[in-house]
Design a protein around this motif. Structure first.
Motif, PDB file in Angstrom:
ATOM      1  N   LEU A   1       0.832  -1.215   0.000  1.00 36.15           N
ATOM      2  CA  LEU A   1       0.000   0.000   0.000  1.00 36.15           C
ATOM      3  C   LEU A   1       0.864   1.260   0.000  1.00 36.15           C
ATOM      4  O   LEU A   1       0.542   2.243  -0.681  1.00 36.15           O
ATOM      5  CB  LEU A   1      -0.927   0.001   1.220  1.00 36.15           C
ATOM      6  CG  LEU A   1      -2.008  -1.090   1.262  1.00 36.15           C
ATOM      7  CD1 LEU A   1      -2.781  -1.014   2.572  1.00 36.15           C
ATOM      8  CD2 LEU A   1      -2.974  -0.950   0.081  1.00 36.15           C
ATOM      9  N   LEU A   2       1.964   1.200   0.740  1.00 40.51           N
ATOM     10  CA  LEU A   2       2.849   2.364   0.816  1.00 40.51           C
ATOM     11  C   LEU A   2       3.597   2.618  -0.488  1.00 40.51           C
ATOM     12  O   LEU A   2       4.053   3.743  -0.733  1.00 40.51           O
ATOM     13  CB  LEU A   2       3.857   2.179   1.953  1.00 40.51           C
ATOM     14  CG  LEU A   2       3.303   2.298   3.376  1.00 40.51           C
ATOM     15  CD1 LEU A   2       4.368   1.899   4.388  1.00 40.51           C
ATOM     16  CD2 LEU A   2       2.811   3.714   3.641  1.00 40.51           C
ATOM     17  N   THR A   3       3.729   1.589  -1.320  1.00 37.50           N
ATOM     18  CA  THR A   3       4.460   1.792  -2.574  1.00 37.50           C
ATOM     19  C   THR A   3       3.755   2.799  -3.478  1.00 37.50           C
ATOM     20  O   THR A   3       4.427   3.456  -4.287  1.00 37.50           O
ATOM     21  CB  THR A   3       4.634   0.464  -3.341  1.00 37.50           C
ATOM     22  OG1 THR A   3       3.355  -0.087  -3.681  1.00 37.50           O
ATOM     23  CG2 THR A   3       5.438  -0.535  -2.529  1.00 37.50           C
ATOM     24  N   PHE A   4       2.443   2.913  -3.373  1.00 40.64           N
ATOM     25  CA  PHE A   4       1.720   3.840  -4.262  1.00 40.64           C
ATOM     26  C   PHE A   4       2.170   5.289  -4.048  1.00 40.64           C
ATOM     27  O   PHE A   4       2.638   5.931  -5.001  1.00 40.64           O
ATOM     28  CB  PHE A   4       0.208   3.699  -4.068  1.00 40.64           C
ATOM     29  CG  PHE A   4      -0.587   4.433  -5.105  1.00 40.64           C
ATOM     30  CD1 PHE A   4      -1.009   3.783  -6.255  1.00 40.64           C
ATOM     31  CD2 PHE A   4      -0.909   5.780  -4.952  1.00 40.64           C
ATOM     32  CE1 PHE A   4      -1.739   4.455  -7.231  1.00 40.64           C
ATOM     33  CE2 PHE A   4      -1.625   6.457  -5.913  1.00 40.64           C
ATOM     34  CZ  PHE A   4      -2.042   5.789  -7.064  1.00 40.64           C
ATOM     35  N   PRO A   5       2.062   5.841  -2.822  1.00 36.89           N
ATOM     36  CA  PRO A   5       2.537   7.228  -2.640  1.00 36.89           C
ATOM     37  C   PRO A   5       4.044   7.370  -2.823  1.00 36.89           C
ATOM     38  O   PRO A   5       4.517   8.394  -3.329  1.00 36.89           O
ATOM     39  CB  PRO A   5       2.110   7.570  -1.209  1.00 36.89           C
ATOM     40  CG  PRO A   5       1.944   6.254  -0.530  1.00 36.89           C
ATOM     41  CD  PRO A   5       1.458   5.313  -1.575  1.00 36.89           C
ATOM     42  N   MET A   6       4.803   6.356  -2.397  1.00 38.14           N
ATOM     43  CA  MET A   6       6.263   6.458  -2.521  1.00 38.14           C
ATOM     44  C   MET A   6       6.695   6.481  -3.979  1.00 38.14           C
ATOM     45  O   MET A   6       7.592   7.246  -4.367  1.00 38.14           O
ATOM     46  CB  MET A   6       6.941   5.307  -1.772  1.00 38.14           C
ATOM     47  CG  MET A   6       6.861   5.422  -0.261  1.00 38.14           C
ATOM     48  SD  MET A   6       7.925   4.260   0.650  1.00 38.14           S
ATOM     49  CE  MET A   6       7.192   2.694   0.195  1.00 38.14           C
ATOM     50  N   ALA A   7       6.071   5.638  -4.804  1.00 38.60           N
ATOM     51  CA  ALA A   7       6.418   5.614  -6.227  1.00 38.60           C
ATOM     52  C   ALA A   7       5.935   6.875  -6.938  1.00 38.60           C
ATOM     53  O   ALA A   7       6.572   7.351  -7.885  1.00 38.60           O
ATOM     54  CB  ALA A   7       5.821   4.374  -6.891  1.00 38.60           C
ATOM     55  N   PHE A   8       4.811   7.430  -6.489  1.00 41.88           N
ATOM     56  CA  PHE A   8       4.302   8.677  -7.074  1.00 41.88           C
ATOM     57  C   PHE A   8       5.319   9.796  -6.853  1.00 41.88           C
ATOM     58  O   PHE A   8       5.691  10.513  -7.787  1.00 41.88           O
ATOM     59  CB  PHE A   8       2.961   9.040  -6.434  1.00 41.88           C
ATOM     60  CG  PHE A   8       2.255  10.173  -7.106  1.00 41.88           C
ATOM     61  CD1 PHE A   8       1.271   9.929  -8.065  1.00 41.88           C
ATOM     62  CD2 PHE A   8       2.559  11.495  -6.801  1.00 41.88           C
ATOM     63  CE1 PHE A   8       0.612  10.981  -8.694  1.00 41.88           C
ATOM     64  CE2 PHE A   8       1.916  12.545  -7.425  1.00 41.88           C
ATOM     65  CZ  PHE A   8       0.935  12.289  -8.374  1.00 41.88           C
ATOM     66  N   VAL A   9       5.777   9.929  -5.609  1.00 41.00           N
ATOM     67  CA  VAL A   9       6.776  10.952  -5.289  1.00 41.00           C
ATOM     68  C   VAL A   9       8.119  10.616  -5.933  1.00 41.00           C
ATOM     69  O   VAL A   9       8.826  11.496  -6.445  1.00 41.00           O
ATOM     70  CB  VAL A   9       6.938  11.076  -3.756  1.00 41.00           C
ATOM     71  CG1 VAL A   9       8.089  12.026  -3.410  1.00 41.00           C
ATOM     72  CG2 VAL A   9       5.644  11.554  -3.125  1.00 41.00           C
ATOM     73  N   GLY A  10       8.465   9.340  -5.945  1.00 46.86           N
ATOM     74  CA  GLY A  10       9.745   8.906  -6.497  1.00 46.86           C
ATOM     75  C   GLY A  10       9.925   9.256  -7.958  1.00 46.86           C
ATOM     76  O   GLY A  10      11.062   9.458  -8.417  1.00 46.86           O
ATOM     77  N   HIS A  11       8.832   9.350  -8.695  1.00 45.64           N
ATOM     78  CA  HIS A  11       8.926   9.683 -10.113  1.00 45.64           C
ATOM     79  C   HIS A  11       9.602  11.031 -10.348  1.00 45.64           C
ATOM     80  O   HIS A  11      10.230  11.244 -11.399  1.00 45.64           O
ATOM     81  CB  HIS A  11       7.519   9.690 -10.735  1.00 45.64           C
ATOM     82  CG  HIS A  11       7.516   9.982 -12.207  1.00 45.64           C
ATOM     83  ND1 HIS A  11       7.793   9.023 -13.153  1.00 45.64           N
ATOM     84  CD2 HIS A  11       7.302  11.127 -12.903  1.00 45.64           C
ATOM     85  CE1 HIS A  11       7.725   9.557 -14.356  1.00 45.64           C
ATOM     86  NE2 HIS A  11       7.427  10.834 -14.238  1.00 45.64           N
ATOM     87  N   TYR A  12       9.504  11.930  -9.371  1.00 41.03           N
ATOM     88  CA  TYR A  12      10.065  13.262  -9.540  1.00 41.03           C
ATOM     89  C   TYR A  12      11.589  13.265  -9.478  1.00 41.03           C
ATOM     90  O   TYR A  12      12.212  14.310  -9.733  1.00 41.03           O
ATOM     91  CB  TYR A  12       9.470  14.213  -8.499  1.00 41.03           C
ATOM     92  CG  TYR A  12       8.025  14.549  -8.798  1.00 41.03           C
ATOM     93  CD1 TYR A  12       7.698  15.566  -9.694  1.00 41.03           C
ATOM     94  CD2 TYR A  12       6.987  13.825  -8.213  1.00 41.03           C
ATOM     95  CE1 TYR A  12       6.374  15.864  -9.990  1.00 41.03           C
ATOM     96  CE2 TYR A  12       5.664  14.114  -8.499  1.00 41.03           C
ATOM     97  CZ  TYR A  12       5.357  15.130  -9.397  1.00 41.03           C
ATOM     98  OH  TYR A  12       4.048  15.423  -9.703  1.00 41.03           O
ATOM     99  N   MET A  13      12.196  12.121  -9.188  1.00 43.39           N
ATOM    100  CA  MET A  13      13.653  12.031  -9.303  1.00 43.39           C
ATOM    101  C   MET A  13      14.081  12.233 -10.754  1.00 43.39           C
ATOM    102  O   MET A  13      15.198  12.656 -11.034  1.00 43.39           O
ATOM    103  CB  MET A  13      14.143  10.659  -8.810  1.00 43.39           C
ATOM    104  CG  MET A  13      14.028  10.433  -7.319  1.00 43.39           C
ATOM    105  SD  MET A  13      14.805   8.894  -6.769  1.00 43.39           S
ATOM    106  CE  MET A  13      13.797   7.656  -7.607  1.00 43.39           C
ATOM    107  N   LYS A  14      13.176  11.937 -11.690  1.00 42.13           N
ATOM    108  CA  LYS A  14      13.491  12.075 -13.112  1.00 42.13           C
ATOM    109  C   LYS A  14      13.659  13.532 -13.543  1.00 42.13           C
ATOM    110  O   LYS A  14      14.172  13.804 -14.626  1.00 42.13           O
ATOM    111  CB  LYS A  14      12.402  11.416 -13.958  1.00 42.13           C
ATOM    112  CG  LYS A  14      12.322   9.897 -13.780  1.00 42.13           C
ATOM    113  CD  LYS A  14      11.267   9.286 -14.683  1.00 42.13           C
ATOM    114  CE  LYS A  14      11.627   9.435 -16.151  1.00 42.13           C
ATOM    115  NZ  LYS A  14      10.667   8.739 -17.047  1.00 42.13           N
TER     116      LYS A  14
END
Length: 292
Positions: free
Chosen positions: A108-121
């Protein structure tokens, strides 16, 4: 390497196939006795490989929502498969799924973490701020694996190397800005150095503490008390002592192991008579047998 971190085309069918392969592989590793206490079985319990899989999906996604959905679905498929693969071969059967709820919370936590993580790009300084907690988390994994390798060599050595390598690889290949890459690598190196030093000196947290030999038991063969002494023929295996356990009103040998393999345990009477036991130590188990 650059293709892996940003130039892959991960369609939904590829994502599902990847999730199935990872889930099945992990379940198989959990079943192989020879993989026990080795780097090959670490994927069943720790996060270092799953962090890599998630980051690969994140940096190859098109939008933050695409990143969040794909990482979430990847974990939603792979994690239950880990247990499902083991069900036919385990005495617990579907009871193994009692371990799944904690992994479901992470899913469940992967959803918000991956959403924010995309901004590393975006290749901005705050992208490194987003990555930094993962680097620290990996540093903690490295510390545990490195400590195990130092005190129970070569257990988990490959996992320690993997964590160290990915901690350097992530800032180098996720970002293009030279300054961000340098700062990221320096940050990782500092974390690794701290974890390495602590892994060397912190032997107690990696020791295997257990009760070894009960006075008067069939294995022991006779009764002893605190007038006896005890030692290991190879001191490199750790420490042993005789203690009184009030709960059972008897004496027993306490052990704190820092190595695995074969040695001998020796009980010495007040008169100097020695009783020798063959001792085989594994990471979380042992066998002891009185020598004839």
């Amino acid at each position: 390497m650059k293709k892996l971190f940003g130039k892959l085309e991960i369609s939904w069918w590829k994502l599902v196939l990847f999730a199935v392969i990872c889930g099945v592989y992990t379940g198989v590793m959990a079943l192989i006795p020879m993989a026990r206490d080795t780097s090959f079985q670490d994927i069943t319990m720790t996060f270092e490989w799953w962090i890599l899989f998630a980051i690969i999906i994140i940096v190859n996604s098109k939008t933050p929502l695409d990143s969040a959905l794909k990482v979430f679905v990847f974990f939603l498929i792979s994690q239950p498969l880990v247990y499902l693969v083991q069900v036919p071969f385990s005495p617990e059967g579907f009871g193994l799924f009692r371990y799944y709820p904690s992994w479901f919370k992470w899913t469940l936590l992967t959803f918000p973490m991956a959403f924010v993580g995309h901004y590393m790009k975006k290749d901005k300084w705050w992208g490194l701020v987003i990555l930094a907690p993962m680097l620290v988390f990996l540093g903690y994994h490295y510390y545990n694996f490195f400590g195990e390798a130092v005190h129970f060599f070569p257990n988990h050595l490959l996992s320690a190397i993997f964590c160290a390598a990915t901690m350097i690889i992530y800032p180098l290949f996720i970002f293009s800005d030279k300054k961000i890459r340098i700062i990221g690598v320096v940050f990782s190196v500092v974390v690794l150095l701290a974890a390495t030093i602590y892994g060397f000196v912190d032997g107690r947290s990696h020791a295997y503490d257990t009760s070894l030999l009960l006075s008067g038991s069939e294995t022991c063969g006779f009764e002893y008390d605190d007038s006896y002494s005890v030692y290991l023929t190879d001191e490199g295996f750790g420490e042993v002592s005789i203690e009184y356990e009030e709960a059972i009103e008897s004496y027993l040998v306490r052990a704190s192991f820092t190595n695995t393999g074969d040695t001998e345990l020796v009980l010495v009477s007040p008169q100097g008579e020695e009783t020798v036991y063959d001792l085989h130590v594994e990471r979380y188990s042992y066998t002891v047998r009185r020598k004839e």
